[in-house]
Write a protein that holds these residues in place. Structure first.
Motif, PDB file in Angstrom:
ATOM      1  N   GLY A 130       0.786  -1.219   0.000  1.00  0.00           N
ATOM      2  CA  GLY A 130       0.000   0.000   0.000  1.00  0.00           C
ATOM      3  C   GLY A 130       0.824   1.278   0.000  1.00  0.00           C
ATOM      4  N   ASP A 131       2.117   1.174   0.353  1.00  0.00           N
ATOM      5  CA  ASP A 131       2.953   2.371   0.340  1.00  0.00           C
ATOM      6  C   ASP A 131       3.174   2.839  -1.096  1.00  0.00           C
ATOM      7  OD1 ASP A 131       3.262   2.512   3.092  1.00  0.00           O
ATOM      8  OD2 ASP A 131       5.184   1.441   3.102  1.00  0.00           O
ATOM      9  N   LEU A 132       3.197   4.145  -1.278  1.00  0.00           N
ATOM     10  CA  LEU A 132       3.490   4.752  -2.572  1.00  0.00           C
ATOM     11  C   LEU A 132       4.959   5.145  -2.586  1.00  0.00           C
ATOM     12  CD1 LEU A 132       0.371   7.069  -2.889  1.00  0.00           C
ATOM     13  CD2 LEU A 132       0.686   4.761  -3.803  1.00  0.00           C
ATOM     14  N   THR A 133       5.625   4.900  -3.725  1.00  0.00           N
ATOM     15  CA  THR A 133       7.046   5.189  -3.815  1.00  0.00           C
ATOM     16  C   THR A 133       7.333   6.183  -4.930  1.00  0.00           C
ATOM     17  OG1 THR A 133       7.475   3.373  -5.347  1.00  0.00           O
ATOM     18  CG2 THR A 133       7.652   2.874  -3.005  1.00  0.00           C
ATOM     19  N   VAL A 134       8.377   6.981  -4.714  1.00  0.00           N
ATOM     20  CA  VAL A 134       8.890   7.896  -5.725  1.00  0.00           C
ATOM     21  C   VAL A 134      10.398   7.717  -5.754  1.00  0.00           C
ATOM     22  CG1 VAL A 134       9.155  10.302  -6.430  1.00  0.00           C
ATOM     23  CG2 VAL A 134       7.035   9.558  -5.329  1.00  0.00           C
ATOM     24  N   VAL A 135      10.936   7.494  -6.960  1.00  0.00           N
ATOM     25  CA  VAL A 135      12.379   7.371  -7.144  1.00  0.00           C
ATOM     26  C   VAL A 135      12.863   8.607  -7.898  1.00  0.00           C
ATOM     27  CG1 VAL A 135      14.230   6.055  -8.256  1.00  0.00           C
ATOM     28  CG2 VAL A 135      12.342   4.846  -7.125  1.00  0.00           C
ATOM     29  N   SER A 136      13.911   9.207  -7.378  1.00  0.00           N
ATOM     30  CA  SER A 136      14.570  10.330  -8.036  1.00  0.00           C
ATOM     31  C   SER A 136      15.996   9.919  -8.354  1.00  0.00           C
ATOM     32  CB  SER A 136      14.582  11.560  -7.120  1.00  0.00           C
ATOM     33  OG  SER A 136      13.259  11.968  -6.857  1.00  0.00           O
ATOM     34  N   GLY A 137      16.539  10.491  -9.431  1.00  0.00           N
ATOM     35  CA  GLY A 137      17.891  10.129  -9.842  1.00  0.00           C
ATOM     36  C   GLY A 137      18.731  11.343 -10.176  1.00  0.00           C
ATOM     37  N   ARG A 138      20.036  11.129 -10.193  1.00  0.00           N
ATOM     38  CA  ARG A 138      20.986  12.195 -10.491  1.00  0.00           C
ATOM     39  C   ARG A 138      22.267  11.589 -11.059  1.00  0.00           C
ATOM     40  NH1 ARG A 138      21.471  10.585  -5.455  1.00  0.00           N
ATOM     41  NH2 ARG A 138      23.467  10.571  -4.376  1.00  0.00           N
ATOM     42  N   VAL A 139      23.013  12.430 -11.733  1.00  0.00           N
ATOM     43  CA  VAL A 139      24.352  12.064 -12.184  1.00  0.00           C
ATOM     44  C   VAL A 139      25.330  12.536 -11.120  1.00  0.00           C
ATOM     45  CG1 VAL A 139      26.138  12.476 -13.914  1.00  0.00           C
ATOM     46  CG2 VAL A 139      23.756  12.190 -14.625  1.00  0.00           C
ATOM     47  N   ILE A 140      26.162  11.627 -10.661  1.00  0.00           N
ATOM     48  CA  ILE A 140      27.195  11.968  -9.686  1.00  0.00           C
ATOM     49  C   ILE A 140      28.511  12.263 -10.409  1.00  0.00           C
ATOM     50  CG2 ILE A 140      28.582  11.101  -7.753  1.00  0.00           C
ATOM     51  CD1 ILE A 140      26.080   9.388  -6.994  1.00  0.00           C
ATOM     52  N   ARG A 141      28.836  11.381 -11.380  1.00  0.00           N
ATOM     53  CA  ARG A 141      30.113  11.518 -12.075  1.00  0.00           C
ATOM     54  C   ARG A 141      30.024  10.870 -13.449  1.00  0.00           C
ATOM     55  NH1 ARG A 141      32.857   9.842  -8.191  1.00  0.00           N
ATOM     56  NH2 ARG A 141      32.832   7.628  -8.583  1.00  0.00           N
ATOM     57  N   ILE A 142      30.672  11.476 -14.423  1.00  0.00           N
ATOM     58  CA  ILE A 142      30.832  10.849 -15.735  1.00  0.00           C
ATOM     59  C   ILE A 142      32.318  10.870 -16.058  1.00  0.00           C
ATOM     60  CG2 ILE A 142      30.362  10.946 -18.210  1.00  0.00           C
ATOM     61  CD1 ILE A 142      27.670  12.147 -17.629  1.00  0.00           C
ATOM     62  N   GLY A 143      32.850   9.693 -16.356  1.00  0.00           N
ATOM     63  CA  GLY A 143      34.239   9.573 -16.774  1.00  0.00           C
ATOM     64  C   GLY A 143      34.303   9.386 -18.276  1.00  0.00           C
ATOM     65  N   GLY A 144      35.288   8.648 -18.733  1.00  0.00           N
ATOM     66  CA  GLY A 144      35.433   8.404 -20.158  1.00  0.00           C
ATOM     67  C   GLY A 144      34.369   7.477 -20.716  1.00  0.00           C
ATOM     68  N   LYS A 145      34.223   6.301 -20.106  1.00  0.00           N
ATOM     69  CA  LYS A 145      33.301   5.287 -20.613  1.00  0.00           C
ATOM     70  C   LYS A 145      32.203   4.919 -19.620  1.00  0.00           C
ATOM     71  CE  LYS A 145      36.828   3.252 -23.562  1.00  0.00           C
ATOM     72  NZ  LYS A 145      37.537   2.018 -23.942  1.00  0.00           N
ATOM     73  N   SER A 146      32.231   5.503 -18.444  1.00  0.00           N
ATOM     74  CA  SER A 146      31.254   5.113 -17.425  1.00  0.00           C
ATOM     75  C   SER A 146      30.674   6.324 -16.716  1.00  0.00           C
ATOM     76  CB  SER A 146      31.891   4.171 -16.401  1.00  0.00           C
ATOM     77  OG  SER A 146      32.877   4.861 -15.648  1.00  0.00           O
ATOM     78  N   MET A 147      29.558   6.072 -16.047  1.00  0.00           N
ATOM     79  CA  MET A 147      28.870   7.081 -15.252  1.00  0.00           C
ATOM     80  C   MET A 147      28.543   6.485 -13.896  1.00  0.00           C
ATOM     81  SD  MET A 147      26.048   8.538 -17.944  1.00  0.00           S
ATOM     82  CE  MET A 147      25.193   6.984 -18.126  1.00  0.00           C
ATOM     83  N   VAL A 148      28.540   7.315 -12.883  1.00  0.00           N
ATOM     84  CA  VAL A 148      28.038   6.928 -11.570  1.00  0.00           C
ATOM     85  C   VAL A 148      26.747   7.706 -11.381  1.00  0.00           C
ATOM     86  CG1 VAL A 148      28.456   6.875  -9.091  1.00  0.00           C
ATOM     87  CG2 VAL A 148      30.353   6.466 -10.687  1.00  0.00           C
ATOM     88  N   LEU A 149      25.665   6.960 -11.207  1.00  0.00           N
ATOM     89  CA  LEU A 149      24.335   7.525 -11.064  1.00  0.00           C
ATOM     90  C   LEU A 149      23.810   7.225  -9.670  1.00  0.00           C
ATOM     91  CD1 LEU A 149      22.935   6.330 -14.516  1.00  0.00           C
ATOM     92  CD2 LEU A 149      24.030   8.518 -13.972  1.00  0.00           C
ATOM     93  N   GLY A 150      23.140   8.185  -9.068  1.00  0.00           N
ATOM     94  CA  GLY A 150      22.577   7.991  -7.738  1.00  0.00           C
ATOM     95  C   GLY A 150      21.066   8.065  -7.785  1.00  0.00           C
ATOM     96  N   TYR A 151      20.422   7.198  -7.023  1.00  0.00           N
ATOM     97  CA  TYR A 151      18.959   7.152  -6.966  1.00  0.00           C
ATOM     98  C   TYR A 151      18.526   7.137  -5.511  1.00  0.00           C
ATOM     99  CZ  TYR A 151      19.519   5.541 -11.770  1.00  0.00           C
ATOM    100  OH  TYR A 151      19.871   5.442 -13.091  1.00  0.00           O
TER     101      TYR A 151
END
Length: 147
Positions: free
Chosen positions: A72-93
């Motif tokens: 019954g709980d309602l959820t909301v997910v938010s995301g952001r970019v923490i870091r982008i390097g050459g070939k990869s990204m670190v994403l936070g949620y």
């Protein structure tokens, strides 16, 4: 305050819960995964990239559970970019209980830009990098190569 964008809304259905009445880890992961597609779309990932056989591969996920979610709980997910390097990204949620505002879980994901034909990492596409700079000015974003 770190800039985030909403990328998923859901509800905890009874069949997503374990015998103790709490949403199981597999379903936290699924909600974060669904949100990742929306975050990547906001960054510019779309059908034209798939047509060129370019995609993403998660290579590391680190989830921290903060508070229980029940049926019954309602959820909301938010995301952001923490870091982008050459070939990869670190994403936070972050996942919150929509009713209480409580933080339920956080996920830090390392995601690699991927050539789906060659099955190897490639340089993060300029459109992704440029959009991330605009949407998440506090993110650490390395310059792309001069392709």
């Amino acid at each position: 305050m770190t800039q985030e964008i909403e990328c998923y809304r859901g509800v905890v259905h009874p069949w997503l819960c374990d015998a103790m009445g709490h949403m199981t880890t597999r379903h936290y992961t699924a909600m974060f995964d669904d949100g990742s597609y929306h975050l990547l779309a906001e960054l510019g990932f779309g059908p034209e990239m798939l047509a060129r056989r370019q995609g993403f591969a998660d290579v590391n996920l680190n989830m921290t559970m903060q508070a229980e979610l029940a049926a019954g709980d309602l959820t909301v997910v938010s995301g952001r970019v923490i870091r982008i390097g050459g070939k990869s990204m670190v994403l936070g949620y972050s996942m919150r209980n929509r009713t209480t505002g409580d933080l339920a879980a956080e996920l830090i994901a390392t995601t690699v830009q991927f050539d789906l034909e060659a099955r190897r990492a490639i340089e993060v596409l300029p459109v992704i990098r440029d959009t991330a700079r605009r949407l998440f000015p506090e993110a650490e974003i390395a310059p792309g190569s001069a392709a």
